[in-house]
Scaffold this active site. Structure first.
Site, short mmCIF file in Angstrom:
data_model
loop_
_atom_site.label_atom_id
_atom_site.label_comp_id
_atom_site.label_asym_id
_atom_site.label_seq_id
_atom_site.Cartn_x
_atom_site.Cartn_y
_atom_site.Cartn_z
N ASN A 1 3.28 3.52 -5.34
CA ASN A 1 2.42 4.66 -4.99
C ASN A 1 2.70 5.83 -5.93
OD1 ASN A 1 1.90 3.19 -2.45
ND2 ASN A 1 4.01 3.79 -2.03
N GLU B 1 8.88 -0.15 -10.94
CA GLU B 1 7.95 0.72 -10.22
C GLU B 1 7.66 2.00 -11.01
OE1 GLU B 1 6.49 -0.65 -7.83
OE2 GLU B 1 7.91 -2.29 -7.56
N GLU C 1 1.16 -5.82 -13.50
CA GLU C 1 2.40 -6.51 -13.12
C GLU C 1 3.12 -7.15 -14.30
OE1 GLU C 1 3.61 -5.66 -10.62
OE2 GLU C 1 1.98 -5.05 -9.31
N GLY D 1 9.10 -5.53 -0.84
CA GLY D 1 9.87 -5.14 -2.01
C GLY D 1 9.80 -3.66 -2.28
N ALA D 2 8.89 -3.29 -3.16
CA ALA D 2 8.71 -1.89 -3.49
C ALA D 2 7.26 -1.70 -3.92
CB ALA D 2 9.65 -1.50 -4.61
N MET D 3 6.77 -0.49 -3.79
CA MET D 3 5.36 -0.24 -4.10
C MET D 3 5.23 1.06 -4.88
SD MET D 3 2.19 -1.04 -4.01
CE MET D 3 0.93 0.03 -4.74
N GLU E 1 -1.52 -1.72 -1.23
CA GLU E 1 -2.01 -2.62 -2.25
C GLU E 1 -2.10 -4.05 -1.69
OE1 GLU E 1 0.40 -3.30 -5.73
OE2 GLU E 1 -1.36 -3.57 -6.98
N HIS F 1 5.09 1.44 -13.61
CA HIS F 1 3.76 1.45 -12.99
C HIS F 1 3.16 2.86 -12.92
CE1 HIS F 1 2.94 -2.59 -11.72
NE2 HIS F 1 3.93 -2.68 -10.88
ZN LIG Z 1 4.67 -4.27 -9.76
#
Ligand SMILES: [Zn+2]
Length: 905
Positions: free
Chosen positions: A310, A343, A365, A306-308, A173, A346
């Site tokens: 997926n 996450e 976000e 950080g974190a994603m 991203e 998301h």
């Molecule tokens: Zn986020």
């Protein structure tokens, strides 16, 4: 407030129209202003959605074969893409960057000519004859590089007891799928993805979906095939492989897993247990069950920022996922839960329903940031997550008060600009606005609206307008018109509240204007004093008596006057700190509130302090109004309150770096904070989830920064004991002790920290030691730390942070900036395009003088992309605001401190 004490004016004698009439007038005014506004957004349609690729060809399915070579840091691949040609064309334009395409054929026969354009990050496939409209199959053979920085496919080297090992992972991203395989790499081009990867036999490979087949293809290699994904955007693709291990739990038929490097999976237990709980909570909340058969939480050591999120395979910086009770403070669980909840939210907000284009990134976000707090409140109310997270909204309001702010929904022209959208406005203003809106609409009605939204747009894309429509349908309230003033225009509302007596009754006037903190040079240029265009909002204002009694919410549209209890009763506006706005009181009202400071809820006290500080920065009040308040705080006040004070004192201390009065300021800061620390002392267990331990840690770090000799000596003593016996230092004290030892380090202490850093294999411990030594204030040691960033010792992903820490905590911005300029090419090669675009402008915000503004503007690599120009403009304004505050407020603060000292008995 209680009925009869304070309610909107409704009696016939009032000169203002009755509420219904007012509402009608309001909506007329509103419609009128929308007609004049730049745009009112439309619901999502594929053809109208912004983007750079032609929409004549749509991918439906990608079958991707990848063969990474982790030693050579290259990969090769082939892909077969089922495409739909919407109108006859002889040119296929898709994204590809930093790779070679050796072959591209259509329908297994027609070879196309391939041309790559690095600037637009596209590949154009040209055919001799136009393709007919309809279904076709495209086959591409490609090869690329595994990056040292987290964009596309990247590698992470990590220390183990058996030596350094290497794993690979992906980070895509907003727009780096094009670095792994050629694709239509914009969020509106949703498709299914089926991955097959060839990896070493001892590797565990993880993708979005479960493995369906593994076959050995040689003694050392195996081929791993994954199930096809549902329709999704390309930036949600994930591929991770290495010597990994996995623990799992079953959550109502979904396999939830934690994937780590070998030997660490049990540290994922806290995250795993909570992921199972969260999955059930979200399934219910969103009204649509998590649609994939598995969800992996993948810890990447060293990792990336950080974190994603997926889909089905969330990647985390290792220390954001794993919890080791022997070395992590208990409070680290809060951070882990928060990132996990974010996450996982998301997986619905972003993955199942995706914004059409990056201009609506806040839909992802803002919502995930709000949901992380809501989920924490649900499962861990004792964490007081909104109170302790008060700074998130403050951060957004600080940015949003500036000229370089932007609306939550903002125009994004290209991918480099998309990167700049991942900022405090998108995340934190989005979060704060949603919280205020939920509070106004009601928890259940708001949830019902979200359920409608999920059901209507699952596996598709949406715009903000789609969300307001769903919420409007569910609540019957004019959501779009309230929301537009917050999402389509920038700026922070300021509510000016003043009471006056009419007979025995009190009336409260509420006027709104735009709150601004801008550098003085721009202050005279525009239509108002600040040079910023005026704004108005439809603002849900919650108010009531101090302590929270008799609360009510008024929808403020323009200005208003309402009944407000009996004369002299102190009225608190923005009760509970739920609203996104600042408040300025009339002098008598403010004085009454200052008297009631102790009886306010901690939420209201934090808000009152934060607004007082912001009004000072804006030049609307003098320094004594804030400093007098912090002198009244009780030593046993809440952590959030002390955090606010520490933040302000630290800011003043930074501005005072080269002033001779700095020692007085530091002595004053110690005098303010020391009673709060002395109440707690160094040791004390406290209940597992209370705020004592994190408050103690923050106070130790801050007192060390302000040069408290006792604190520094005791930290050094405890560090020496820790070196002999690691168990002697509780996990909760390790961060602050290392920080204080770091800033005060001499050569032997520095060497000791470095030896610990080199020996540690857990990411959280390595980071703690490396960041501690980066904080050393001795310039000789700071140079040594900077030198480390050119070697292979540090994970690439923390290098930027280390340099930034030398500049900030180490108080050596000149050294850091000189070093970065001198080694720009080497660092940039290692750290990727964001090094110039965003790191350099951010680094420069450690300065507060005009000369460095000029230097930044002259540094070409920071402005090589349009995103870089945006970041540079923001940094320039940050520096100018700091310079202004320094010249305006610091002398006044110093005078105030002197005067206090002289009047002390
Ligand atoms: Zn986020």
């Amino acid at each position: 407030m209680g009925k009869g004490k304070m309610r909107p004016v409704t009696d016939a004698l009032a000169r203002k129209p009755a509420p219904l009439v007012r509402a009608a007038l309001a909506s007329l005014v509103w419609l009128a202003c929308l007609c004049g506004a730049a745009h009112a957004e439309a619901p999502f349609t594929f053809d109208a959605t912004p983007g750079r690729l032609p929409k004549t060809v749509i991918p439906h399915d990608y079958a991707i074969e990848l063969t990474p070579d982790a030693k050579a840091l290259t990969f090769s691949g082939t892909e077969v893409i089922d495409i739909e040609v919407r109108e006859p064309t002889a040119r296929l334009v898709l994204n590809a960057v930093n790779m070679t395409l050796s072959e591209a054929t259509v329908d297994d026969k027609t070879r196309s000519e391939i041309s790559l354009d690095a600037a637009s990050e596209t590949a154009t496939l040209s055919l001799r004859e136009p393709l007919a409209a309809g279904a076709h199959r495209l086959r591409i053979v490609f090869a690329g590089k595994i990056s040292s920085f987290a964009r596309g496919l990247y590698y992470a080297d990590y220390p183990t007891a058996q030596g350094t090992k290497r794993m690979i992972s992906s980070q895509l991203e907003p727009s780096d799928a094009r670095r792994i395989f050629p694709c239509w790499d914009e969020p509106a081009f949703k498709a299914t993805f089926t991955l097959t990867a060839t990896v070493p036999s001892n590797f565990l490979a993880v993708g979005n979906m479960p493995v369906v087949r593994e076959e050995a293809i040689s003694a050392s290699q195996k081929r791993v095939s994954f199930a096809p994904t549902p329709k999704m955007s390309s930036y949600l693709f994930v591929f991770t492989a290495g010597e990994l291990e996995r623990i799992t739990e079953n959550a109502g038929g979904v396999t939830v897993g934690v994937v780590t490097t070998q030997g660490k999976s049990e540290q994922g237990r806290f995250a795993l247990d909570n992921a199972v709980k969260l999955l059930g909570f979200y399934n219910d909340y969103f009204g649509t069950a998590y649609p994939l058969p598995k969800l992996d939480l993948i810890a990447v050591p060293g990792g990336f920022g950080g974190a994603m999120e997926n889909w089905g395979g969330i990647t985390f910086f290792e220390s954001r996922l794993l919890f080791d009770p022997t070395s992590s403070p208990d409070s680290a669980r809060r951070g882990i839960f928060s990132v996990l909840a974010h996450e996982m939210a998301h997986q619905w907000f972003g993955d199942l329903v995706t914004m059409g284009w990056w201009d609506n990134l806040w839909l992802n976000e803002g919502f995930a940031s709000w949901m992380q707090e809501k989920a924490a409140e649900q499962f861990f109310p004792q964490w007081k997550t909104w109170l302790n997270g008060y700074g998130q909204k403050q951060h957004a309001m600080a940015l949003d008060a500036r000229r370089t702010s932007h609306p939550i929904q903002q125009k994004v022209n290209d991918e480099s600009e998309a990167l700049t959208a991942f900022d405090g406005i998108t995340y934190n203003k989005g979060q704060a606005f949603i919280r205020m809106l939920e509070n106004y609409l009601g928890e259940n009605a708001f949830r019902d609206g979200l359920r409608r939204y999920m059901a209507a747009h699952a596996y598709g894309n949406a715009t903000t307008a789609d969300l307001w429509q769903a919420l409007g349908e569910a609540t019957g309230k004019p959501v779009a018109s309230i929301a537009a003033s917050f999402t389509e225009q920038d700026g922070v509302p300021l509510v000016i509240a003043e009471t006056h007596c009419a007979g025995k009754k009190q009336r409260l006037s509420l006027n709104q204007e735009r709150f601004a903190i801008v550098p003085p040079r721009t202050a005279s240029a525009g239509s108002s004093e600040t040079g910023l265009p005026p704004r108005s909002w439809q603002l849900p204002v919650r108010l009531g008596l101090v302590g929270g009694r008799d609360a009510e919410t008024v929808l403020l549209n323009g200005n208003d006057e309402i009944a407000a209890g009996r004369c002299g009763e102190p009225i608190k506006v923005n009760l509970g700190d739920i609203g996104y706005y600042r408040v300025e009181y009339g002098p008598n009202d403010r004085a009454a509130l200052v008297k009631s400071l102790e009886t306010m809820t901690p939420e209201d006290r934090v808000e009152f302090l934060a607004d007082s500080w912001a009004l000072l920065q804006a030049g609307r009040t003098d320094v004594s109004s804030y400093l007098a308040l912090i002198g009244k705080l009780a030593p046993n006040d809440q952590r959030a309150v002390w955090d606010q004070v520490i933040g302000v004192l630290a800011h003043l201390n930074r501005l005072a770096r080269d002033r001779s009065e700095r020692p007085d300021l530091q002595a004053y800061a110690r005098g303010i904070l020391r009673p709060a620390f002395d109440r707690l002392g160094w040791d004390g267990a406290g209940a597992p989830d209370d705020d004592e331990a994190p408050l103690r840690a923050n106070l130790i770090s801050a007192l060390g920064d302000f040069g408290d000799d006792d604190i520094i000596a005791e930290a050094k003593r405890r560090f020496e004991r820790f070196r002999q016996d690691p168990n002697s230092l509780p996990a909760a004290l390790r961060d602050p002790v290392m920080h204080v030892v770091g800033i005060a380090a001499d050569k032997p202490a520095y060497e000791a920290l470095l030896a610990l850093a080199r020996k540690a294999t857990a990411t959280n411990e390595r980071l703690r030691y490396y960041f501690a030594l980066a904080s050393a204030r001795d310039p000789v040691l700071a140079r040594e730390t900077l030198g480390l960033t050119l070697k292979d010792e540090l994970p690439n992903t923390i290098i930027s942070g280390i340099i930034a820490t030398v500049a900030s905590a180490g108080e050596q911005p000149e050294l850091a900036w000189d070093f970065v300029q001198k080694h720009y090419d080497a660092l940039s090669a290692k750290l990727g395009p964001s090094f110039g675009d965003s790191f350099i402008p951010n680094l420069m915000t450690n300065f507060n003088d005009g000369a460095h503004i000029a230097e930044l503007l002259q540094f070409a690599p920071a402005q090589a992309t349009s995103g870089g120009k945006v970041m540079t403009a923001r940094a320039v304004e940050t520096i100018a605001i700091a310079a202004d505050l320094k010249s305006r407020a610091l002398p006044a603060v110093e005078a105030w401190i002197k005067q206090q000292a002289s009047t002390r008995p």
